[in-house]
Design an enzyme around this catalytic site. Structure first.
Site, mmCIF file in Angstrom:
data_model
loop_
_atom_site.group_PDB
_atom_site.id
_atom_site.type_symbol
_atom_site.label_atom_id
_atom_site.label_comp_id
_atom_site.label_asym_id
_atom_site.label_seq_id
_atom_site.Cartn_x
_atom_site.Cartn_y
_atom_site.Cartn_z
ATOM 1 N N ASP A 94 0.764 -1.187 0.168
ATOM 2 C CA ASP A 94 0.070 -0.123 -0.118
ATOM 3 C C ASP A 94 0.828 1.310 0.085
ATOM 4 O O ASP A 94 1.921 1.234 0.783
ATOM 5 C CB ASP A 94 -1.023 -0.063 1.232
ATOM 6 C CG ASP A 94 -1.675 1.173 1.317
ATOM 7 O OD1 ASP A 94 -2.776 1.217 0.546
ATOM 8 O OD2 ASP A 94 -1.567 1.895 2.324
ATOM 9 N N GLU A 102 1.747 -0.443 -4.932
ATOM 10 C CA GLU A 102 0.850 0.564 -5.475
ATOM 11 C C GLU A 102 1.766 1.960 -5.498
ATOM 12 O O GLU A 102 2.135 2.413 -4.772
ATOM 13 C CB GLU A 102 -0.234 0.908 -4.364
ATOM 14 C CG GLU A 102 -1.167 1.811 -4.517
ATOM 15 C CD GLU A 102 -2.103 2.161 -3.262
ATOM 16 O OE1 GLU A 102 -3.239 2.543 -3.716
ATOM 17 O OE2 GLU A 102 -1.797 2.209 -2.306
#
Length: 702
Positions: free
Chosen positions: A343, A380
């Protein structure tokens, strides 16, 4: 200290709490500390403190005999409290071990967890004891149920399926009530059967590392449903265990069940921030041990926030690099996972909060680790800042969520972009990945994800509808690139509903037929809706849970999804592991050719006609460069993909005989299940009428 116990020196590494030699060896990193106590908590809440007397390299350590697995514990750290330097040691706050492999309890009293009095930057330390108001660590034994043989699915064959452990099974009728929403619920045969029949090879679980609700949500009486608020990076989230305290065993059992079905397990890891928030947040763990060693700080002691979550971890800190890599290895070797999605991964390449460096200490440590280098590593590639948007900028071993793919495909099918950028996305995004030794499968192609509209909502809403989140619809992105097909939200208009279903099939088929690695979002194949909510992070209810009661529309979408995924699996030319480069093939044609509606190749000037809404893509299958599991090249038929985003039907001319003698339709998005609207075959150069807003895939037998 327990009766008759002995405190021995122990050793500094590995960090954490490890049963050995008739006791437990504790080791925790706290360089600023002047003293560290291990706090052993009995079942009745009684606390026994044992001061660690050994410090090596800033690690405090000792072996306490007589302690056994199951023991609840925490730490108290004595040392400097100087917010102007970011130092916030406070022995009144009992701290979770950063290396804890099991967590128990919750944050029940926010005020008791605050490490300060008055102003967080200028007030003094709080003397309120937080014991009984915050989570505790639990000593665990290594091992457990076998996690099975890792499937090791080649990346070019992977179909990734992003799901939420609780939301995926909470309403599943085939899962016993007590197992719904748990690791064992995901391991249930009826759930695994759905994944197998759908054709996915790899599940990507939303955060399963132990997390807490943010203070703002606690105060509002809400929950962090998604889990992007980490507390302990070694511990499986206890809320997903069917039996409290057995989360480690149940997680391993889940992994084993999925591995037995040939399905890989990836987990979404959140190393960019923690649940402690900004300086005004609670002291639960890292802040109390060594805040400057774990968090980015600015002059004056405040935290630097490039995640939008109140704090940002310090990716350049050696102790944090060690913690992250140790954590990742634990999940890989002890819990059996096959890879990770990071993330806001750009933060891990920004030590000190500076500009992005693909060769940063953190990113290099991950990719050069002998265990982690064999895992699927997915970034990401952005954070909450403009400088952090790094799609295409990660290093050679990193796959990336391709945000440009998502935006282009959404825009194309709503008629807002031409075919120029679409061609790059269909063919593997060579403009982003081919110049730095990467492969097409390192582009993780997606149209929807957990954050944003579902597939159904993407074709049903122009605007977000997040009122249920309690933030007056201010949260969530406004850049949805969606189109409601003529009516906002739920409608009975048959024409609108038919168009929505066709648009959804167009988006789904484009995703599965593009070169690269497709990622699906759980429930899209079941026609799931969140009623226009594009940020349901705090809604642990039917808004977010997958509905397994299939409507006729859901049954049609599921049949279509299975059809297209199965086609991709058996067609190596549609999932090639190398970029197209115009090479001449045994068929005499290049490996990839683009066509206009008249059956002629696209000319240079055609690419700059922004009014074009049709594109033909011919892929040679004679040398697809795909290989068998034994490493042998495999051939395939050739393929012709026709995409038409215009409103009206369009007559196209099929390519000439040099590209194939016959063309057989195999997928047509104008039908509910994707079967050809005009079955049979067409001769080279024959006319073919495409419906408005339609995708057709034709096989060209070799």
């Amino acid at each position: 200290m327990p009766a008759d116990s002995i405190l021995l020196a122990g050793r500094p590494f590995p960090l954490g709490a490890h049963p050995e030699a008739g006791g437990v060896r504790f080791a925790v990193s706290a360089p600023p500390a002047e003293a560290v106590e291990v706090c052993l908590i009995s079942e009745d809440g009684t606390e026994e403190r044992v001061e660690l007397t050994e410090r090596t390299f800033g690690v405090w350590h000792g072996l306490i005999s007589g302690v056994t697995p199951g023991q609840r514990y925490g730490y108290r750290v004595h040392g400097p409290y100087d917010p102007s330097r970011g130092l916030r040691c406070n022995p009144a706050k009992i701290l979770v071990d950063p290396y804890a492999t099991r967590i128990t309890g919750a944050l029940t009293d926010l005020d008791a967890a605050l490490g300060y009095v008055g102003d967080p930057m200028h007030g003094g330390p709080s003397t309120v004891d937080s014991l009984g108001s915050v989570p505790l660590s639990v000593v665990t034994s290594p091992g457990g149920p076998d996690t099975g043989v890792k499937p090791e699915v080649p990346f070019e064959e992977a179909v990734v399926y992003e799901l939420h452990v609780k939301g995926f099974t909470q309403r599943h009728p085939g899962v016993p009530q007590h197992l719904r929403g748990t690791y064992l619920g995901l391991a249930h045969p009826s759930v695994v059967e759905h994944l197998v029949r759908l054709g996915v090879t790899t599940v990507e679980l939303l955060p399963v590392q132990a997390f807490l609700d943010e203070p703002s949500l606690v105060e509002a009486g809400r929950r962090n449903y998604w889990g992007y608020s980490p507390l302990a990076w070694f511990a499986p989230h206890p809320g997903y265990a069917s039996e409290p305290g057995r989360e480690v065993e149940e997680f391993r059992t889940m992994v084993s069940a999925l591995h037995s079905a040939g399905i890989e397990v990836l987990i979404d890891v959140v190393y960019n921030h923690t649940c402690e928030g900004g300086p005004d947040g609670p002291t639960l763990s890292y802040r109390g041990f060594d805040a400057p060693g774990y968090y980015l700080h600015i002059e004056g002691g405040g935290t630097l926030d490039i995640t939008g979550c109140g704090n940002t971890t310090e990716a350049g800190s050696p102790q944090f690099v060690r913690l992250v890599t140790d954590s990742l290895r634990y999940w890989t070797t002890e819990l059996g996972v096959d890879g990770f999605r990071f993330d806001l991964a750009s933060t891990l390449g920004r030590p000190g909060g500076r500009g992005f460096d693909r060769a940063s200490a953190m990113l290099t440590a991950i990719t050069t680790d002998p265990v982690l280098s064999r895992c699927k590593l997915i970034a990401e590639p952005w954070d909450a800042t403009g400088d952090g948007y790094r799609v295409g900028d990660f290093g050679v071993q990193w796959a990336e969520w391709n945000g440009r793919y998502r935006d282009t495909v959404r825009d194309y099918w709503r008629g807002m972009t031409s075919v120029r950028d679409l061609a790059y996305r269909l063919s593997g995004s060579s403009d982003l990945y081919s110049d730095d030794l990467r492969r097409p499968w390192q582009s993780i192609n997606f149209v929807t994800a957990h954050d944003g509209f579902t597939l159904r909502d993407l074709v049903s809403y122009n605007d977000k509808h997040n009122e249920a989140n309690g933030e007056d619809n201010r949260d969530g992105t406004n850049d949805n690139r969606s189109w409601n097909c003529g009516a906002e939200g739920e409608t009975d208009d048959a024409e609108v509903l038919a168009l929505r279903a066709r648009q959804a099939r167009n988006l789904f088929a484009t995703l599965l037929l593009s070169t690269g690695t497709p990622m699906l979002t759980a429930g899209d194949e079941l026609w799931r809706t969140q009623l226009g909510n594009n940020n349901a992070y705090c809604l642990d209810d039917e808004t977010s849970w997958v509905d397994w009661e299939l409507s006729p529309e859901a049954e049609s979408m599921l049949a279509f999804a299975r059809r297209v995924i199965a086609l991709r699996a058996t067609s190596p030319a549609l999932r090639q592991p190398a970029f197209f480069d115009g090479r001449t093939t045994p068929s005499g044609a290049p490996d990839l050719v683009w066509f206009r509606p008249d059956g002629e190749e696209m000319a240079e000037t055609d690419w700059f006609d922004d009014g074009r809404r049709f594109l033909g893509m011919w892929i040679d299958g004679s040398t697809s460069l795909s290989r068998s599991r034994d490493g042998e090249l495999v051939s395939d038929d050739s393929w012709l993909l026709l995409v038409h985003a215009g409103d009206e039907p369009l007559e196209v001319t099929l390519p000439g005989p040099e590209y194939g003698g016959r063309y057989e339709p195999v997928v047509d998005t104008t039908t509910a299940d994707g079967s050809p609207a005009t079955p049979g075959s067409f001769a080279a150069g024959a006319p073919l009428v495409l419906g408005g807003r339609a995708l057709v895939l034709l096989r060209v037998p070799g």
